[in-house]
Design an enzyme around this catalytic site. Sequence first.
Site, PDB file in Angstrom:
ATOM      1  N   HIS A  82      55.781  48.778  40.551  1.00  0.00           N
ATOM      2  CA  HIS A  82      55.520  47.341  40.543  1.00  0.00           C
ATOM      3  C   HIS A  82      56.150  46.752  39.303  1.00  0.00           C
ATOM      4  O   HIS A  82      55.939  47.234  38.191  1.00  0.00           O
ATOM      5  CB  HIS A  82      54.008  47.074  40.515  1.00  0.00           C
ATOM      6  CG  HIS A  82      53.691  45.608  40.484  1.00  0.00           C
ATOM      7  ND1 HIS A  82      53.552  44.855  41.624  1.00  0.00           N
ATOM      8  CD2 HIS A  82      53.528  44.749  39.452  1.00  0.00           C
ATOM      9  CE1 HIS A  82      53.311  43.605  41.301  1.00  0.00           C
ATOM     10  NE2 HIS A  82      53.289  43.512  39.982  1.00  0.00           N
ATOM     11  N   ASP A 161      42.809  37.921  45.368  1.00  0.00           N
ATOM     12  CA  ASP A 161      43.901  37.670  44.424  1.00  0.00           C
ATOM     13  C   ASP A 161      44.746  36.481  44.879  1.00  0.00           C
ATOM     14  O   ASP A 161      45.173  35.675  44.058  1.00  0.00           O
ATOM     15  CB  ASP A 161      44.788  38.911  44.266  1.00  0.00           C
ATOM     16  CG  ASP A 161      45.948  38.613  43.328  1.00  0.00           C
ATOM     17  OD1 ASP A 161      45.681  38.255  42.168  1.00  0.00           O
ATOM     18  OD2 ASP A 161      47.114  38.669  43.763  1.00  0.00           O
ATOM     19  N   ARG A 168      45.070  29.847  39.524  1.00  0.00           N
ATOM     20  CA  ARG A 168      45.572  30.066  38.152  1.00  0.00           C
ATOM     21  C   ARG A 168      46.902  29.358  37.940  1.00  0.00           C
ATOM     22  O   ARG A 168      47.174  28.798  36.884  1.00  0.00           O
ATOM     23  CB  ARG A 168      45.745  31.572  37.889  1.00  0.00           C
ATOM     24  CG  ARG A 168      44.420  32.297  37.709  1.00  0.00           C
ATOM     25  CD  ARG A 168      44.621  33.802  37.739  1.00  0.00           C
ATOM     26  NE  ARG A 168      45.541  34.270  36.728  1.00  0.00           N
ATOM     27  CZ  ARG A 168      46.324  35.347  36.859  1.00  0.00           C
ATOM     28  NH1 ARG A 168      46.269  36.074  37.958  1.00  0.00           N
ATOM     29  NH2 ARG A 168      47.148  35.704  35.897  1.00  0.00           N
ATOM     30  N   SER A 183      44.770  41.151  38.714  1.00  0.00           N
ATOM     31  CA  SER A 183      45.583  40.669  39.839  1.00  0.00           C
ATOM     32  C   SER A 183      46.538  41.776  40.315  1.00  0.00           C
ATOM     33  O   SER A 183      46.589  42.112  41.498  1.00  0.00           O
ATOM     34  CB  SER A 183      46.371  39.433  39.362  1.00  0.00           C
ATOM     35  OG  SER A 183      47.413  39.128  40.237  1.00  0.00           O
ATOM     36  N   LYS A 187      45.953  44.732  43.789  1.00  0.00           N
ATOM     37  CA  LYS A 187      46.930  44.898  44.885  1.00  0.00           C
ATOM     38  C   LYS A 187      47.468  46.325  44.926  1.00  0.00           C
ATOM     39  O   LYS A 187      47.639  46.906  45.996  1.00  0.00           O
ATOM     40  CB  LYS A 187      48.085  43.898  44.718  1.00  0.00           C
ATOM     41  CG  LYS A 187      47.666  42.475  45.029  1.00  0.00           C
ATOM     42  CD  LYS A 187      48.767  41.479  44.762  1.00  0.00           C
ATOM     43  CE  LYS A 187      49.027  41.302  43.294  1.00  0.00           C
ATOM     44  NZ  LYS A 187      49.588  40.065  42.837  1.00  0.00           N
TER      45      LYS A 187
END
Length: 438
Positions: A82, A161, A168, A183, A187
């Site tokens: 990620h 999220d 946000r 967040s 995921k």
Amino acid sequence: MNIIDIIEKKKVGGELTAEQIKFFVDGFTDGTIPDYQMSALLMAILLNGMTDEETFAMTDAMLHSGEVVDMSALGGIVVDKHSTGGIGDSTTLALAPILACCGVYVAKMSGRGLGFTGGTIDKLESIPGFDTALSEEEFFEVVKRVGCAVIGQTANLAPADKKIYALRDVTGTVNSIPLICASIMSKKLASGSDTILLDVKYGSGAFMPDPESALELAKKMVAIGTIAGKRIGALITDMQQPLSDHVGNSLEIIGIVDVLKGKKNRLYREIREVALRLLALTGKYTLQSAEEAFDSAIDSGRALAKFAEMVRAQHGDENYILHPERFEIGTRDVVVSPCDGYVTSMVAADIGRAVTRLGGGRMTKSDEIDFSVGVIMHVAIGSKVRRGDVLCEVFHRDGKGLDEAKTLISDAIVIGSEQPAEHKIAYAYVGKDGVEMY
Ligand code: URA
């Protein structure tokens, strides 16, 4: 339990219990806690922070707000990486086929671009026919048969999220380390892989402005992933300039084909570093045997063939990978250097914004993307330039956004008289046993 007491407690820096955190995550997700109360709480969290225990409880509550994918039926090692996002960051497109060639499964769910950052899913959709919305059944079938597949995130993956992030985004509460951590990790933990490499970026094109804050975020995410039983590590990497010299959707696919053919640019070096760390994390490789596997996947042409195979399996036209000159690219213009000197720094985000102005990115979720536009950088930080040298090619459609894009780019590339120190690809690696500096 009531939300006003929770807001009041966080407002004065108190520590919330796991029950209180689950209460507000569930309540906001199901609509019983309104935006205005959640906004107040998010701002209190941004200002007063969260302990590691609170951050873990928030991650856990968000992770369980939707489906938790089970990949055990694949019967092998399933890896994920990620990136916290940036400009010209197309690493997933090369890592998926390379890692599949190294004998691990890559079942990747990626996002779309918003604002100045590009999205893997948009880049893949620039390949005619490519389907990023395979059914769960077909997704697993492609991963099992080909070794890798990349699709968009399913609606039921960490829905908390999605709602919290959207709030946000419009309440100035994005840049909070515990909120970013919860967040991303909710995921990652929901998407079912057993080995995860986080690529945490810092610099003018990233959320984290400097390596120190990126390191702090990385340590928290690695700690949470380790507690959750994952093999996890994080690389802290430089995003002070676009990662790929090709920025834009079709252009980034062309740039990735170059890497898979063995072009050894900055993008290639970062992809190699991420792949080696990830392969070593699996326990199936050492860093040294990972090097051999990586080099052999590229040098033999297997990684490029695997990318074409994945594209075909996801209903895309593989001829665009084998013959990238088929992509329709916009009309060419250039930005030239106004003086002699060295490129001393770049405002990477403004290069991303320039591509968005040309039509290659979105300002709002519903904007249509023009895959054919973008830029090819001819310089990097440290390049020596003469007045009139081409700094970058700009590809546009009918002049849309061209003047604004060229101004953004020429202001973003700073030229000075002193040659700057070389920029390293990576600053540090965070593993479960500690930090290794580069
Ligand atoms: N990426 C995410 O997925 N979440 C954040 O909060 C920031 C970056």
